[in-house]
Design an enzyme around this catalytic site. Sequence first.
Site, short mmCIF file in Angstrom:
data_model
loop_
_atom_site.label_atom_id
_atom_site.label_comp_id
_atom_site.label_asym_id
_atom_site.label_seq_id
_atom_site.Cartn_x
_atom_site.Cartn_y
_atom_site.Cartn_z
N ASP A 143 -31.61 28.11 33.00
CA ASP A 143 -30.37 27.33 33.01
C ASP A 143 -29.17 28.24 32.82
O ASP A 143 -28.12 27.82 32.33
CB ASP A 143 -30.42 26.27 31.90
CG ASP A 143 -29.34 25.22 32.07
OD1 ASP A 143 -28.99 24.56 31.05
OD2 ASP A 143 -28.83 25.07 33.19
N LYS A 185 -26.69 31.10 37.98
CA LYS A 185 -27.61 30.65 39.05
C LYS A 185 -28.08 31.81 39.92
O LYS A 185 -29.17 31.75 40.45
CB LYS A 185 -26.92 29.55 39.88
CG LYS A 185 -26.36 28.39 39.03
CD LYS A 185 -27.33 27.94 37.94
CE LYS A 185 -26.66 27.12 36.87
NZ LYS A 185 -27.50 26.95 35.65
N ASP A 226 -33.09 24.35 36.07
CA ASP A 226 -32.02 23.36 36.17
C ASP A 226 -31.10 23.71 37.35
O ASP A 226 -31.04 24.87 37.78
CB ASP A 226 -31.19 23.33 34.87
CG ASP A 226 -30.22 22.14 34.84
OD1 ASP A 226 -29.19 22.25 34.17
OD2 ASP A 226 -30.50 21.12 35.51
N ASN A 227 -30.40 22.73 37.88
CA ASN A 227 -29.31 22.93 38.85
C ASN A 227 -29.73 23.50 40.19
O ASN A 227 -28.95 24.23 40.83
CB ASN A 227 -28.23 23.85 38.26
CG ASN A 227 -27.79 23.44 36.91
OD1 ASN A 227 -27.95 24.16 35.92
ND2 ASN A 227 -27.23 22.24 36.81
N GLU A 233 -25.58 16.45 35.31
CA GLU A 233 -25.36 15.83 33.99
C GLU A 233 -24.07 15.00 33.96
O GLU A 233 -23.01 15.44 34.39
CB GLU A 233 -25.33 16.90 32.88
CG GLU A 233 -24.45 18.09 33.14
CD GLU A 233 -25.20 19.25 33.76
OE1 GLU A 233 -26.20 19.00 34.45
OE2 GLU A 233 -24.79 20.39 33.60
O1 LIG Z 1 -23.09 27.59 35.36
C1 LIG Z 1 -23.91 26.85 34.80
N1 LIG Z 1 -24.73 27.35 33.92
C2 LIG Z 1 -24.64 28.76 33.76
C3 LIG Z 1 -24.53 29.06 32.37
C4 LIG Z 1 -24.33 30.30 32.06
C5 LIG Z 1 -24.53 30.68 30.67
O2 LIG Z 1 -25.51 31.68 30.57
C6 LIG Z 1 -24.87 32.96 30.72
C7 LIG Z 1 -23.40 32.71 30.41
O3 LIG Z 1 -23.07 33.38 29.23
C8 LIG Z 1 -23.27 31.25 30.13
O4 LIG Z 1 -23.24 30.95 28.80
C9 LIG Z 1 -23.94 25.40 35.08
C10 LIG Z 1 -22.90 24.87 35.82
C11 LIG Z 1 -22.89 23.51 36.10
N2 LIG Z 1 -21.81 22.99 36.89
O5 LIG Z 1 -21.82 21.78 37.21
O6 LIG Z 1 -20.92 23.79 37.24
C12 LIG Z 1 -23.90 22.67 35.65
C13 LIG Z 1 -24.96 23.21 34.91
O7 LIG Z 1 -25.99 22.42 34.43
C14 LIG Z 1 -24.99 24.57 34.62
O8 LIG Z 1 -26.06 25.05 33.91
MG LIG Z 2 -27.64 23.60 33.86
#
Ligand SMILES: O=C(NC/C=C/[C@H]1OC[C@H](O)[C@@H]1O)c1cc([N+](=O)[O-])cc(O)c1O
Ligand SMILES: [Mg+2]
Length: 214
Positions: A141, A144, A169-170, A199
């Site tokens: 998660d 990406k 996820d995603n 979500e």
């Molecule tokens: O970028 C997403 N997740 C990336 C997370 C990144 C995390 O891990 C590394 C970075 O330090 C951050 O804290 C994301 C973005 C959306 N979205 O709708 O943009 C929806 C989701 O469920 C997501 O996990």
């Molecule tokens: Mg996610």
Amino acid sequence: TQSTRPQRLLGAVQKKATRGNPRSVIQTIDQFCRQREWAMNVGDEKGCILDSVVTETNPTTVLELGTYCGYSTVRIASLLPPQARLITLEFNPDFARIARQVITWAGVQDKVELVEGASGDLIPKMKAQFGVNTFDLVFLDHWKDRYLPDTKLMEECGLLKKGSILLADNVICPGTPDYLEYVRNSPRYQSQYFKSHLEYTKVEDGLEKSVFLG
Ligand SMILES: O=C(NC/C=C/[C@H]1OC[C@H](O)[C@@H]1O)c1cc([N+](=O)[O-])cc(O)c1O
Ligand SMILES: [Mg+2]
């Protein structure tokens, strides 16, 4: 000075959730995200799918890539048997600081090890530094574009065994096209898509469950 969204999410947890009650913490975060501010937690709808995969896998050792505020960390940890452990990796120190407090508020801190750093650097250290043999379940998660390289890295480091489960996820939104193509076409995985929604929205998203065949 202005607070951040993770800080406001933590504030809601500390104000409204019952200490030591993981379900109450999850419910509070979902309510905050629906009524106040959207945040990128796996959420309640996909969270139910996550719960069922965790329960079905009954894992001893779990890896989570991308802690954020600890919502899925708490969800997973609350379902683990007593001796099981969850290692969660978070690159962003501000997110990690909030997640530690959410995890502790929920009372699941004894099952969780939150490690700050880049997954690409930490995965090769799992065996030597964290005493891991293989992971029964990995929840992807984080960024990406790291899903595929980190999956290949876990294979190379011998962190997956026959039957290990990857749950991503995603895979639709924001999307992980190269990862999907890999796990769906590689003879080393048996993959299954669980259709859901991004979500707290009506946008399509889903989880991809892939069993490593060894
Ligand atoms: O970028 C997403 N997740 C990336 C997370 C990144 C995390 O891990 C590394 C970075 O330090 C951050 O804290 C994301 C973005 C959306 N979205 O709708 O943009 C929806 C989701 O469920 C997501 O996990
Ligand atoms: Mg996610």
